[in-house]
Design a protein around this motif. Structure first.
Motif, PDB file in Angstrom:
ATOM      1  N   GLU A 116       0.827  -1.208   0.000  1.00 18.20           N
ATOM      2  CA  GLU A 116       0.000   0.000   0.000  1.00 18.20           C
ATOM      3  C   GLU A 116       0.866   1.265   0.000  1.00 18.20           C
ATOM      4  N   ARG A 117       1.951   1.233   0.771  1.00 24.49           N
ATOM      5  CA  ARG A 117       2.827   2.403   0.820  1.00 24.49           C
ATOM      6  C   ARG A 117       3.571   2.587  -0.504  1.00 24.49           C
ATOM      7  N   GLY A 118       3.976   1.482  -1.117  1.00 24.25           N
ATOM      8  CA  GLY A 118       4.626   1.574  -2.415  1.00 24.25           C
ATOM      9  C   GLY A 118       3.712   2.176  -3.469  1.00 24.25           C
ATOM     10  N   ILE A 119       2.447   1.729  -3.473  1.00 24.20           N
ATOM     11  CA  ILE A 119       1.466   2.275  -4.414  1.00 24.20           C
ATOM     12  C   ILE A 119       1.214   3.753  -4.125  1.00 24.20           C
ATOM     13  N   ALA A 120       1.157   4.098  -2.836  1.00 23.90           N
ATOM     14  CA  ALA A 120       0.939   5.500  -2.459  1.00 23.90           C
ATOM     15  C   ALA A 120       2.056   6.394  -2.990  1.00 23.90           C
ATOM     16  N   ILE A 121       3.298   5.886  -2.935  1.00 23.23           N
ATOM     17  CA  ILE A 121       4.426   6.667  -3.474  1.00 23.23           C
ATOM     18  C   ILE A 121       4.258   6.862  -4.977  1.00 23.23           C
ATOM     19  N   LEU A 122       3.923   5.799  -5.682  1.00 20.41           N
ATOM     20  CA  LEU A 122       3.758   5.902  -7.135  1.00 20.41           C
ATOM     21  C   LEU A 122       2.641   6.875  -7.500  1.00 20.41           C
ATOM     22  N   ARG A 123       1.603   6.925  -6.667  1.00 20.67           N
ATOM     23  CA  ARG A 123       0.473   7.810  -6.951  1.00 20.67           C
ATOM     24  C   ARG A 123       0.804   9.287  -6.752  1.00 20.67           C
ATOM     25  N   LEU A 124       1.899   9.563  -6.066  1.00 18.48           N
ATOM     26  CA  LEU A 124       2.306  10.962  -5.905  1.00 18.48           C
ATOM     27  C   LEU A 124       2.805  11.554  -7.217  1.00 18.48           C
ATOM     28  N   LEU A 125       3.205  10.678  -8.142  1.00 21.79           N
ATOM     29  CA  LEU A 125       3.697  11.136  -9.443  1.00 21.79           C
ATOM     30  C   LEU A 125       2.538  11.270 -10.417  1.00 21.79           C
ATOM     31  N   ASN A 126       2.484  12.377 -11.142  1.00 16.21           N
ATOM     32  CA  ASN A 126       1.437  12.613 -12.127  1.00 16.21           C
ATOM     33  C   ASN A 126       1.961  13.569 -13.190  1.00 16.21           C
ATOM     34  N   ARG A 127       1.092  14.007 -14.076  1.00 13.51           N
ATOM     35  CA  ARG A 127       1.555  14.866 -15.173  1.00 13.51           C
ATOM     36  C   ARG A 127       2.115  16.197 -14.694  1.00 13.51           C
ATOM     37  N   ASP A 128       1.662  16.651 -13.513  1.00 14.20           N
ATOM     38  CA  ASP A 128       2.150  17.915 -12.976  1.00 14.20           C
ATOM     39  C   ASP A 128       3.338  17.736 -12.035  1.00 14.20           C
ATOM     40  N   ARG A 129       3.607  16.505 -11.681  1.00 13.81           N
ATOM     41  CA  ARG A 129       4.712  16.232 -10.756  1.00 13.81           C
ATOM     42  C   ARG A 129       5.429  14.980 -11.239  1.00 13.81           C
ATOM     43  N   ARG A 130       6.486  15.167 -11.990  1.00 12.66           N
ATOM     44  CA  ARG A 130       7.191  14.055 -12.619  1.00 12.66           C
ATOM     45  C   ARG A 130       8.376  13.561 -11.797  1.00 12.66           C
ATOM     46  N   ARG A 131       8.769  14.323 -10.776  1.00 13.75           N
ATOM     47  CA  ARG A 131       9.894  13.958  -9.910  1.00 13.75           C
ATOM     48  C   ARG A 131       9.499  14.180  -8.450  1.00 13.75           C
ATOM     49  N   ILE A 132      10.066  13.356  -7.581  1.00 15.46           N
ATOM     50  CA  ILE A 132       9.777  13.501  -6.161  1.00 15.46           C
ATOM     51  C   ILE A 132      10.993  13.064  -5.358  1.00 15.46           C
ATOM     52  N   PHE A 155      13.351  11.074  -7.715  1.00 14.24           N
ATOM     53  CA  PHE A 155      12.914   9.851  -8.385  1.00 14.24           C
ATOM     54  C   PHE A 155      11.789  10.194  -9.360  1.00 14.24           C
ATOM     55  N   SER A 156      11.744   9.460 -10.470  1.00 12.15           N
ATOM     56  CA  SER A 156      10.659   9.608 -11.443  1.00 12.15           C
ATOM     57  C   SER A 156      10.120   8.224 -11.784  1.00 12.15           C
ATOM     58  N   ALA A 157       9.027   8.180 -12.521  1.00 13.12           N
ATOM     59  CA  ALA A 157       8.421   6.897 -12.903  1.00 13.12           C
ATOM     60  C   ALA A 157       9.380   6.114 -13.784  1.00 13.12           C
ATOM     61  N   GLY A 158       9.550   4.824 -13.470  1.00 11.40           N
ATOM     62  CA  GLY A 158      10.429   3.962 -14.249  1.00 11.40           C
ATOM     63  C   GLY A 158       9.717   3.320 -15.422  1.00 11.40           C
ATOM     64  N   ALA A 159      10.489   2.622 -16.247  1.00 11.62           N
ATOM     65  CA  ALA A 159       9.934   1.973 -17.433  1.00 11.62           C
ATOM     66  C   ALA A 159       8.908   0.909 -17.066  1.00 11.62           C
ATOM     67  N   GLY A 160       9.062   0.309 -15.873  1.00 11.75           N
ATOM     68  CA  GLY A 160       8.111  -0.721 -15.455  1.00 11.75           C
ATOM     69  C   GLY A 160       6.696  -0.192 -15.329  1.00 11.75           C
ATOM     70  N   VAL A 161       6.565   1.039 -14.818  1.00 12.28           N
ATOM     71  CA  VAL A 161       5.236   1.654 -14.704  1.00 12.28           C
ATOM     72  C   VAL A 161       4.654   1.889 -16.082  1.00 12.28           C
ATOM     73  N   LEU A 162       5.483   2.399 -16.997  1.00 15.49           N
ATOM     74  CA  LEU A 162       5.014   2.654 -18.351  1.00 15.49           C
ATOM     75  C   LEU A 162       4.607   1.352 -19.030  1.00 15.49           C
ATOM     76  N   SER A 163       5.388   0.301 -18.813  1.00 13.61           N
ATOM     77  CA  SER A 163       5.081  -0.993 -19.426  1.00 13.61           C
ATOM     78  C   SER A 163       3.740  -1.521 -18.950  1.00 13.61           C
ATOM     79  N   LEU A 164       3.499  -1.420 -17.632  1.00 17.67           N
ATOM     80  CA  LEU A 164       2.216  -1.876 -17.097  1.00 17.67           C
ATOM     81  C   LEU A 164       1.067  -1.097 -17.721  1.00 17.67           C
ATOM     82  N   GLY A 165       1.243   0.208 -17.845  1.00 18.29           N
ATOM     83  CA  GLY A 165       0.194   1.030 -18.436  1.00 18.29           C
ATOM     84  C   GLY A 165      -0.044   0.706 -19.890  1.00 18.29           C
ATOM     85  N   PHE A 166       1.051   0.523 -20.646  1.00 22.03           N
ATOM     86  CA  PHE A 166       0.898   0.228 -22.066  1.00 22.03           C
ATOM     87  C   PHE A 166       0.265  -1.134 -22.285  1.00 22.03           C
ATOM     88  N   GLU A 167       0.624  -2.129 -21.446  1.00 25.49           N
ATOM     89  CA  GLU A 167       0.013  -3.454 -21.587  1.00 25.49           C
ATOM     90  C   GLU A 167      -1.487  -3.376 -21.348  1.00 25.49           C
TER      91      GLU A 167
END
Length: 265
Positions: free
Chosen positions: A8-24, A61-73
């Protein structure tokens, strides 16, 4: 938090990143999520190792390729369903066969679409069904680009179950069927999964890799083998070509993988 705190905490971190916030940064995560600093650092390390986050200069930190891959799949699965749906409905109407779309997940065929004909029979496959890939013609067609070595690795330790009187019961039997399927550009099954006649072919994406397979099936006795191999086959292959080209697959006069699409000619 309840459930699995680390997840849950890992997902919460990923959710902090969006189009207006690409780095954290770690301090920002600590402040916003109220998680101990030591926990944040462990989570960031884990997410980075999973390629879900990428380390940037300045301890950001920014979104990695793994996040993009999951989204594209996920988007690709939506694309194939949306593109195939009206075409499979039309194929059902033209052939009076049940029509299906399946994708490969591990050693299983996952069925995403079905259109039922007016002739009911017992071997109806529901949307969401997961069936061993060797037991269906759609499954076999999703394996035709795999080498013998890849097939043997995939089914190492797998016990083959007979779903019909002609289901392959060993890797060697499956490989023999795949050799024929590969040469034909379609897979034919009679009694492989239930008391049905079935034919399937692959659907390819923009890179000409197989992204799924479609099939037309009917109860034995309602359709002759000759009908399946003439009018039904022609319409099935045309439907697969239409879906593949809609997904950006190259013209079917290519060499290699594209040559298998040429069976639709």
């Amino acid at each position: 938090m309840s459930g699995v705190p680390g997840l849950e905490r890992g997902i919460a971190i990923l959710r902090l990143l969006n189009r207006d916030r690409r780095r954290i940064t770690a301090p920002e995560i600590v402040a916003e999520l109220k998680i101990p600093r030591s926990t944040v650092h462990r989570l960031l390390q884990c997410l980075t190792e999973l390629d879900l986050l990428r380390k940037e200069p300045g301890d950001a930190f920014s979104a990695g390729a793994g996040v993009l891959s999951l989204g594209f799949e996920y988007l690709a699965s939506l694309d194939i369903v949306q593109l195939a749906n009206p075409i499979l409905a039309r194929l059902r109407d033209e052939t009076n066969c049940n029509t299906h779309l399946a994708v490969l997940e591990g050693c299983n065929s996952i069925f995403l679409l079905r259109h039922l004909s007016d002739i009911p029979f017992s071997a109806t496959i529901s949307v969401g069904s997961s069936i061993p890939v060797y037991a269906t013609v759609t499954g076999r067609m999703m394996l035709v680009d795999h080498s013998e070595a890849e097939i043997r690795r995939m089914f190492k330790g797998v016990s083959f179950r007979a779903f019909g009187d002609n289901t392959p019961t060993s890797v060697d039997q499956l490989l023999k069927l795949l050799e024929t399927d590969r040469a034909n550009g379609y897979a034919l099954g009679e009694g492989v999964f239930g008391n049905v006649l079935a034919i399937a072919t692959a659907v390819r994406g923009h890179d000409n890799k197989i992204v799924g397979a479609i099939s037309a099936i009917a109860a034995r006795g309602t359709l002759t083998r000759k009908e399946l191999l003439t009018s039904v086959k022609a319409k099935l292959l045309a439907a697969a070509r239409e879906i593949s080209q809609s997904m950006g697959a190259s013209a079917p006069d290519m060499s290699g993988r594209g040559r298998r699409m040429a069976a639709a000619d």
